[in-house]
Each structure stands twice: as structure tokens, then as C-alpha cells.
Scaffold this motif. Structure first.
Motif, PDB file in Angstrom:
ATOM      1  N   MET A 707     -18.617  29.686 -43.380  1.00  0.00           N
ATOM      2  CA  MET A 707     -18.452  28.377 -42.745  1.00  0.00           C
ATOM      3  C   MET A 707     -19.311  27.328 -43.427  1.00  0.00           C
ATOM      4  O   MET A 707     -20.180  27.642 -44.228  1.00  0.00           O
ATOM      5  N   ALA A 708     -19.051  26.083 -43.055  1.00  0.00           N
ATOM      6  CA  ALA A 708     -19.860  24.966 -43.536  1.00  0.00           C
ATOM      7  C   ALA A 708     -19.950  23.911 -42.445  1.00  0.00           C
ATOM      8  O   ALA A 708     -19.009  23.717 -41.661  1.00  0.00           O
ATOM      9  N   LYS A 715     -21.610  12.182 -37.000  1.00  0.00           N
ATOM     10  CA  LYS A 715     -21.330  13.360 -36.191  1.00  0.00           C
ATOM     11  C   LYS A 715     -21.099  14.578 -37.084  1.00  0.00           C
ATOM     12  O   LYS A 715     -20.565  14.464 -38.189  1.00  0.00           O
ATOM     13  N   TYR A 716     -21.494  15.735 -36.553  1.00  0.00           N
ATOM     14  CA  TYR A 716     -21.382  16.981 -37.295  1.00  0.00           C
ATOM     15  C   TYR A 716     -20.176  17.784 -36.813  1.00  0.00           C
ATOM     16  O   TYR A 716     -19.908  17.867 -35.607  1.00  0.00           O
ATOM     17  N   GLY A 717     -19.480  18.376 -37.781  1.00  0.00           N
ATOM     18  CA  GLY A 717     -18.388  19.287 -37.480  1.00  0.00           C
ATOM     19  C   GLY A 717     -18.524  20.540 -38.306  1.00  0.00           C
ATOM     20  O   GLY A 717     -19.371  20.646 -39.194  1.00  0.00           O
ATOM     21  N   ILE A 718     -17.678  21.548 -38.044  1.00  0.00           N
ATOM     22  CA  ILE A 718     -17.766  22.841 -38.719  1.00  0.00           C
ATOM     23  C   ILE A 718     -16.385  23.239 -39.207  1.00  0.00           C
ATOM     24  O   ILE A 718     -15.404  23.166 -38.459  1.00  0.00           O
ATOM     25  N   VAL A 719     -16.317  23.660 -40.494  1.00  0.00           N
ATOM     26  CA  VAL A 719     -15.050  24.072 -41.092  1.00  0.00           C
ATOM     27  C   VAL A 719     -15.153  25.510 -41.563  1.00  0.00           C
ATOM     28  O   VAL A 719     -16.253  26.032 -41.796  1.00  0.00           O
ATOM     29  N   VAL A 721     -13.690  28.643 -44.378  1.00  0.00           N
ATOM     30  CA  VAL A 721     -13.710  28.760 -45.830  1.00  0.00           C
ATOM     31  C   VAL A 721     -12.552  28.018 -46.487  1.00  0.00           C
ATOM     32  O   VAL A 721     -12.623  27.655 -47.664  1.00  0.00           O
ATOM     33  N   ASN A 722     -11.489  27.768 -45.745  1.00  0.00           N
ATOM     34  CA  ASN A 722     -10.328  27.057 -46.289  1.00  0.00           C
ATOM     35  C   ASN A 722     -10.349  25.567 -45.978  1.00  0.00           C
ATOM     36  O   ASN A 722      -9.384  24.863 -46.273  1.00  0.00           O
ATOM     37  N   GLY A 723     -11.418  25.101 -45.351  1.00  0.00           N
ATOM     38  CA  GLY A 723     -11.522  23.679 -45.016  1.00  0.00           C
ATOM     39  C   GLY A 723     -10.871  23.312 -43.700  1.00  0.00           C
ATOM     40  O   GLY A 723     -10.759  22.119 -43.373  1.00  0.00           O
ATOM     41  N   ASN A 724     -10.436  24.301 -42.928  1.00  0.00           N
ATOM     42  CA  ASN A 724      -9.844  24.030 -41.613  1.00  0.00           C
ATOM     43  C   ASN A 724     -10.946  23.849 -40.578  1.00  0.00           C
ATOM     44  O   ASN A 724     -11.959  24.553 -40.598  1.00  0.00           O
ATOM     45  N   TRP A 725     -10.721  22.909 -39.639  1.00  0.00           N
ATOM     46  CA  TRP A 725     -11.745  22.620 -38.649  1.00  0.00           C
ATOM     47  C   TRP A 725     -11.879  23.765 -37.652  1.00  0.00           C
ATOM     48  O   TRP A 725     -10.905  24.178 -37.019  1.00  0.00           O
ATOM     49  N   ILE A 726     -13.092  24.296 -37.519  1.00  0.00           N
ATOM     50  CA  ILE A 726     -13.431  25.153 -36.387  1.00  0.00           C
ATOM     51  C   ILE A 726     -13.823  24.257 -35.223  1.00  0.00           C
ATOM     52  O   ILE A 726     -13.359  24.433 -34.098  1.00  0.00           O
ATOM     53  N   TYR A 727     -14.667  23.259 -35.512  1.00  0.00           N
ATOM     54  CA  TYR A 727     -15.020  22.207 -34.567  1.00  0.00           C
ATOM     55  C   TYR A 727     -14.967  20.878 -35.310  1.00  0.00           C
ATOM     56  O   TYR A 727     -15.667  20.706 -36.318  1.00  0.00           O
ATOM     57  N   GLU A 728     -14.148  19.949 -34.840  1.00  0.00           N
ATOM     58  CA  GLU A 728     -14.100  18.626 -35.452  1.00  0.00           C
ATOM     59  C   GLU A 728     -15.430  17.918 -35.228  1.00  0.00           C
ATOM     60  O   GLU A 728     -16.184  18.254 -34.306  1.00  0.00           O
ATOM     61  N   PRO A 729     -15.769  16.920 -36.030  1.00  0.00           N
ATOM     62  CA  PRO A 729     -17.061  16.226 -35.887  1.00  0.00           C
ATOM     63  C   PRO A 729     -17.262  15.678 -34.481  1.00  0.00           C
ATOM     64  O   PRO A 729     -16.491  14.833 -34.015  1.00  0.00           O
ATOM     65  N   GLN A 730     -18.298  16.173 -33.772  1.00  0.00           N
ATOM     66  CA  GLN A 730     -18.553  15.779 -32.386  1.00  0.00           C
ATOM     67  C   GLN A 730     -19.999  15.983 -31.971  1.00  0.00           C
ATOM     68  O   GLN A 730     -20.417  15.490 -30.932  1.00  0.00           O
ATOM     69  N   PHE A 731     -20.783  16.691 -32.805  1.00  0.00           N
ATOM     70  CA  PHE A 731     -22.136  17.056 -32.411  1.00  0.00           C
ATOM     71  C   PHE A 731     -23.147  16.099 -33.045  1.00  0.00           C
ATOM     72  O   PHE A 731     -22.955  15.610 -34.157  1.00  0.00           O
TER      73      PHE A 731
END
Length: 753
Positions: A707-708, A715-719, A721-731
Motif C-alpha cells: 500500500m501507499a 487530506k490523506y488517502g490510501i491506495v 499496489v495498482n493505484g486503486n483507492w482503499i480509502y479516498e483522501p479524507q484523513f
């Protein structure tokens, strides 16, 4: 209004002011004596679920997951010298806390009203320092007070800092020294053995000693290493290049040493090396001739005095092979008893593998240079004797043997497995089932059954060495008329033999391009390759770079005067005009890639064409396994990454780590992006921050979940390995360190997938 009422009003006003002042002062005191727990930090899975949460002033430490570390800070000012950070941890599965914030609050210490802070010194000294601080000012941040690591010990004593000496010692609660302040560290984790380890650092040198539980010194602090073995204390140190050691019991009695040499521990005894350092400069290495070996039990009694040149321990056979100073061998048991009853020219133990009827056998060479086999009890396995016996590396139970100047194969029982008809027989390589043999004056290659692999047509066939050990199924041959070539195990000529002979050094072979090259005369080299004429070069040194390219150097004395990059056909690809340069090459998709750093200039050539040139000072370059090019600039601005086509990819934010995705920084925009391990874009350069998890994610995250964290618009988000959002920028803050998703949440904030 009478005087009584006036007095009552005045008293009430005074009392009210006192209450207000007390409230203000109490609130300030409460604040100063409280700790800052920090924001609540939440650990999430990839499905939007909160796994755990805990306040911490710094990010939660997830290195020992599921044990999670957190940090609190108290509010005393650092400049006062009373500043301390306190840490704790909890188990994510049980929420069980380990350690508490009042672990420093013990008797004879100054601690806060709420027991959440402790000043690390005895009470009298702390009061003195506080009074001294009022008069002369508190110590600044460069004071030794800020480095005070005193603490209260489990036995009720204090490991205490002494301001006069700048060292630590052990004192009782009245401040009486039990162990004089000569140390910097103490280790009480071995009190079950009745000892305490103390450390005295002198500059860059660490010196370790041992005390008993009453802090009487048992072993003086003069050793650099300490370990425990079979209820004994093993200590050692180095004097320049020479090691000296000692073995003590837990009462501080020396069992062995201190002597120069080494100790190797076994179940019931020790192999001891004693070095003769008489008339020796201790800045030199010890010569083999000055090393003497012996065997001692754990009472310090010598089973074998340290007089031997070598001792080989046979743990599978309970035997010792000892070699004396006259190169005479004996076979002994672990008590030192002689099994064979005599001296021999050579003894070797062979492990024939589990499941073999005779797993361990011994090759014995007697004084008449005859060979035979025996078992661990000294019993001969056969009455057959031979003039020569050699173990075949990688073969469990076959041996090359000689008799009357003829060689064949035998087993350990003396059975002949290959007829004694060869004038020479030797194994070619540890990974090869083949042997080079000489029959009727000509060399060929056979297998262990005697089947011919390469015809007996050659003057000699060379065994592999470290420069040719990747030739695979090919061997260097020398013909009857002294021509050099290469033949494969299909009995085919792979490189046509040519009329050259080795002048100096050794034959060298490049397995990726199948090229044989070597020096055939003074400053002359030749390249031989399949289906090509020989190519000669005039260089003092020739080094293979990769990709079919070589670096040729000429010297005047020991100084390089000229350097060239050449291809295997003799064409000059690059000529260096200076002596300070860095060059690397490899093959990419069947075409050569050449990278050069010289004269503060980077040049990338692919398939013979310059695909990139840039000017900046460079420390070094490296072609990675994925064919990306890492360039380290002198200005330490970060590793600049290029692909083999010369495209600049950005600054690698994760240099030194091997991950499926990496963060990159673009200097021109000041933004970050993600690329895969081949340099392809995963997320474009649109983000204010990037953090990639260091390890493949195994902490409550789906399999393969590298992940990254990325930041955009604050705002911080998490993607993934393929660049798909696990969590969109919200933190407001997020991290994926060690593969654990960690975020902060605002009050009432809902997590959006």
C-alpha cells in the motif's frame, strides 16, 4: 456600615481572591504535572473497520505487531532539565498494557503530584539542583542533566548518575555507593545467574565487566563481547587484528584464559585456539603457524593440550582428527584416546549421506603413502589398499582411486566401479557429474559410468575455476597443437580453437554473451566467441562490463593513462578523457545498455545510440536488476532514476528498498507520484506527499496488499499496489508503516471506503 461588616467584606474579598488564585495556580500546576497523551490513532483494515485505537503523541510503533507502542509526553519545559518522554505498549488482540507511566515514581525520587513524572536523581540532589536553578538559572538543553539515565532498580537500589565523574554507579536509597561510579550502562537481566553486567564506554570502545548481586566486581570491565554457554561466561575482545578470550564461571573464576585466540563450544568440551604472540607486533594478523589448538572440558582441564596445528571435530562420529606440528595425523575419540594407535600422513572423514550403510567413513593415508578406508572405530572396511584416493565432490559414495599409475572409481568397500585404465582422472566441477580423464595420452570427459561425453581428442580439458564456473555444459579445451577453444557436453565445438596460449592470469568466460577472453601476451588480450574470428586488444587490463561491452585500461606504472569502452568486435564505443569516471553496462532486450558518469556529465547509451545526456556532479551510478538506472548526485538531493530508454522518472523516495511500488518526487512540480518496480506510472505526479509500506503487508490486510499513503488538498488517502483507492483522501493524517493502516479521525468523522 460598622467596622465588623467592613472587616467581613474585606475578609470575604481576600478569601475570594485566594480561591481564584488557588484555582489559577492549581490549574497551572495540574497542567504542568500532567502528560500530553496526543491524538487518538486508529488502526484500520482494508474494509473500513477499526481494529484498535490508542492515544499517542507520535505515530504508533507497529514494528512488533500485534504489540503496539505509544508515546506520552509530560509538560515540564525541556529547558528546565525536567523533561522526559515516557512510552508504553499494548497488545492489539487483548488490549493488555505492558509497562505503566508511573514506572519511574519510586521512593527517594522527586515525582509529580499525579505520579506521571519522575526526576531521575535522588531527592536531596534534586532539591539542591532546583534551589541552585532558582539562584543561578536552570541548566540549558546542552546540560549533562538532559542525558541523565538514572533509574530505580528492582532490588531497591539506584543506578545513579554522578555529576562529578560524569559516570554511573549503584547506590542505596541513602546515596551510599555500592558500585563506584565508573560505568555508563548496567544490565540486570541475568540476575537469575547471580550476576550483573556493567559497561564502561571509553570513547568509541565498549568495555564490559561482571559483578555479583552485591555489586562486587567479578570480572574487570575490559572485554568488548560477552555471551553465555553451558553455565559459563564467555568474554572476548580485539587488540587491533588479534582476538583474545576468556571463560569464567559465575563466581568470576577463570576457567580458560585470558589468552589470544578463540573458543568453539561443543556439548561436552571446547576447542581452544592459543596464539603464539611472542615477539609479534599485535597490529598484524596471526600467521597459521602461530596458531595452536587443544581440547578442554568445562572444568578447565586439558583433554588435549593446545599444541596441534589443526583439530577437526566429528560430531557425527564422536571423533577428533588432530594434526601435529610435523603434519602427522591421529584419529582420537572425545576423551583423547587413540583409535588407530599410530600416526598417519593424512586422515579425512567423509559423510556419505543419511541412509547409507556407512554414513561416515575415514580415508587413511599411511606412512607408505597407501590409502584405505575405515569406520569411526578404526575398523578397516576392506583389505584393499590404493596408491591414491580422492572424494568426488557431490558424490555420496564414489571415489577416484589410483593403483600402479592408473585411475578408476571405487566405493568405500574397495569395490571397483570403473576400470583402472586412465592415466589421469579428476572431477571437473562440484555441480558436475562429469570427470576429465586421460586415456592413451589424450584428454576427454566421461561420466561416472565411464560413458564418453567429450571425445578423447585433446591435450587437456580445464576444470572450472571462479572465473569460469558459470560455463554450464561447456569446457575449455586445449588441442594437441596448443589451440584454445570451447566444447560442450553434446561433444560439439562451441568456440573454434585458436592459436593462443595463456600469458598471465586466468581464462575468463562471460556466460551471458558466451565469450572467452584472456591475456595472451604482455598487455595483449584476445576475445574468442562462437562463429567469429579472434579479436585482439592492446590493454594493460581488460574487464567485462556486461552487454557484450568491455572496459580496457592502459597504465603507466600504477597510474591509469587511458580508458576505453569497447564491444566484443573491437569497436571503440567510448573514450575517456579523464581518470575519474564510473561506467556500467548490461543487456536489455538483447541490446546493450551503457551508462557513463564522467566530467560531471551523465550519458546513457542504448543499442549504440545516446538516449540521454545531463550535466551535474555525480558520486556513482548503478544499473538495477529491473534495468532502471540509479544516479546518486553529489549534492545529496536524492537518487535520480532513469529507464534504459533515457527517460527521467524522478527522485526515488524509497531507495534501498525492493517493493512492488515506489514513491517518486518530481522537482519541477514539487509533487509526488507512484511507479511500479519497472518505472511505469501507477499514480501521476499530483500529490503533496507519498509513503509506501516497507514490507509486503501481512498485518490484518488482504494478501498481496502493498500500500501507499498519498496526500492531496491537505487530506490523506490510501491506495493499493495498482493505484486503486482503499480509502479516498479524507484523513488529517495517515501512515502505512510496516504494512499497518494507521489514521487519525476528527470527532464524529465517518470512514469512507
Amino acid at each position: 456600615m460598622n467596622k465588623v461588616k467592613i472587616q467581613l467584606i474585606e475578609n470575604a474579598m481576600i478569601f475570594g481572591c485566594f480561591i481564584i488564585a488557588a484555582f489559577i495556580f492549581g490549574n497551572d500546576l495540574l497542567q504542568k504535572n500532567s502528560y500530553e497523551a496526543g491524538e487518538v490513532r486508529y488502526i484500520l483494515d482494508t474494509e473500513g473497520n477499526i481494529i484498535s485505537s490508542h492515544p499517542s503523541t507520535t505515530p504508533l510503533n507497529t514494528e512488533s505487531y500485534p504489540n503496539i507502542g505509544y508515546t506520552y509526553e509530560n509538560n515540564w519545559g525541556e529547558s528546565s532539565g525536567l523533561y522526559r518522554v515516557q512510552s508504553g505498549s499494548y497488545d492489539i488482540n487483548t488490549d493488555e498494557e505492558s509497562g505503566s507511566l508511573d514506572y519511574l515514581s519510586k521512593a527517594e525520587y522527586i515525582h509529580s503530584f499525579w505520579d506521571d513524572f519522575c526526576y531521575p536523581s535522588t531527592k536531596n540532589y534534586a532539591i539542591y539542583k532546583m534551589i541552585d536553578g532558582i539562584i543561578n538559572g536552570f541548566p540549558r538543553t546542552n546540560s549533562v542533566e538532559l542525558g541523565n539515565n538514572s533509574f530505580y532498580m528492582d532490588d531497591g537500589n539506584l543506578f545513579l548518575y554522578d555529576i562529578k565523574s560524569g559516570n554511573y554507579g549503584v547506590a542505596d536509597l541513602r546515596g551510599n555507593w555500592l558500585l563506584s561510579p565508573e560505568y555508563q550502562k548496567i544490565d540486570t537481566s541475568h540476575t537469575d545467574k547471580g550476576i550483573v553486567i556493567v559497561e564502561n564506554d571509553k570513547g568509541y570502545q565498549r568495555r564490559i565487566g561482571v559483578t555479583d548481586l552485591d555489586y562486587n566486581v567479578l570480572i574487570e570491565p575490559k572485554y568488548e563481547f560477552i555471551d553465555f554457554c553451558n553455565d559459563y561466561i564467555f568474554v572476548s575482545n580485539y587488540e587491533n587484528y588479534i582476538r583474545y578470550f576468556a571463560l569464567y564461571d559465575y563466581n568470576g573464576n577463570a576457567i580458560i584464559g585470558p589468552d589470544y585466540g578463540d573458543i568453539v563450544f561443543y556439548d561436552s568440551f571446547m576447542k581452544v585456539e592459543i596464539d603464539n604472540t611472542d615477539d609479534m607486533n599485535l597490529s598484524d594478523y596471526v600467521d597459521e603457524k602461530d596458531r595452536y589448538y587443544g581440547i578442554y572440558d568445562y572444568e578447565g582441564n586439558a583433554i588435549l593440550e593446545p599444541i596441534y596445528r589443526s583439530i577437526t571435530i566429528g560430531e557425527g562420529t564422536d571423533t577428533l582428527i588432530v594434526e601435529d606440528q610435523n603434519s602427522q595425523y591421529r584419529l582420537l575419540d572425545f576423551e583423547g584416546n587413540d583409535i588407530l594407535g599410530d600416526y598417519y600422513k593424512y586422515i579425512e572423514c567423509i559423510n556419505q549421506g543419511e541412509g547409507n550403510e556407512h554414513q561416515y567413513v575415514f580415508i587413511i593415508e599411511d606412512q607408505d603413502e597407501h590409502y584405505y578406508f575405515c569406520d569411526k572405530d578404526g575398523k578397516k572396511l576392506s583389505d584393499e589398499i590404493f596408491d591414491y584416493v580422492k572424494d568426488i565432490f557431490g558424490s555420496d559414495d564414489l571415489y577416484i582411486a589410483g593403483r600402479d599409475d592408473k585411475y578408476g572409481l571405487i566405493d568405500c568397500l574397495g569395490n571397483i566401479r570403473l576400470e583402472f585404465k586412465y592415466s589421469e582422472l579428476d572431477d571437473l566441477h562440484e555441480d558436475s557429474a562429469y570427470m576429465v580423464a586421460n586415456l592413451d595420452g589424450k584428454a576427454g570427459v566421461i561420466d561416472v559410468s565411464g560413458t564418453t561425453i567429450i571425445d578423447f581428442n585433446y591435450k587437456s580439458i580445464l576444470s572450472y575455476n571462479y572465473a569460469t564456473n558459470k560455463m554450464g555444459d561447456k569446457y575449455i579445451v586445449i588441442t594437441e597443437d596448443d589451440r584454445i577453444g570451447v566444447v560442450n557436453t553434446q561433444n560439439e565445438i562451441f568456440i573454434e580453437p585458436e592459436s593462443y596460449s595463456l600469458f598471465d592470469g586466468e581464462y575468463k568466460y562471460t556466460s551471458d554473451d558466451e565469450i572467452l577472453y584472456f591475456q595472451f601476451d604482455d598487455q595483449k588480450w584476445v576475445i574468442l566467441k562462437p562463429d567469429s574470428l579472434p579479436v585482439e586488444f592492446h590493454f594493460g587490463e581488460l574487464k567485462y562490463l556486461g552487454g557484450g561491452l568491455f572496459l580496457g585500461r592502459n597504465y603507466s606504472g600504477y597510474s591509469e593513462v587511458k580508458g576505453f569502452v569497447i564491444d566484443s568486435s573491437g569497436n571503440i564505443v567510448w573514450e575517456f578523457d579523464e581518470f575519474s569516471y564510473d561506467v556500467e553496462a548490461t543487456m536489455v532486450e538483447g541490446k546493450p545498455l551503457l551508462v557513463i558518469a564522467a566530467k560531471d556529465r551523465l550519458t546513457i547509451m542504448y543499442d549504440g545510440n545516446i538516449v540521454a545526456e545531463e550535466n551535474y556532479a555525480i558520486d556513482f551510478i548503478e544499473i538495477k536488476d529491473n534495468n532502471l538506472i540509479a544516479v546518486c548526485p553529489t549534492d545529496s538531493s536524492g537518487y535520480r532514476i532513469y529507464n534504459y530508454k533515457g527517460d527521467y522518472l524522478g527522485i526515488d523516495c524509497n531507495i534501498g528498498t525492493s517493493t512492488e511500488i515506489k514513491g517518486y518526487y518530481d522537482e519541477s512540480s514539487g509533487l509526488y507520484g507512484l511507479r511500479d518496480k519497472f518505472g511505469n506510472i501507477v499514480l501521476d505526479f499530483e500529490y503533496e506527499y507519498v509513503e509506501v509500506s516497507k514490507y509486503i503487508n501481512y498485518h490484518n490486510v488482504k494478501e498481496g496488499g502493498m500500500m501507499a499513503v498519498v496526500k492531496t488538498n491537505g487530506k490523506y488517502g490510501i491506495v493499493d499496489v495498482n493505484g486503486n483507492w482503499i480509502y479516498e483522501p479524507q484523513f488529517d493524517w495517515a501512515s502505512v508503516s510496516n504494512g499497518v493502516i494507521q489514521v487519525t479521525l476528527r470527532e464524529g468523522q465517518e470512514i469512507k471506503k
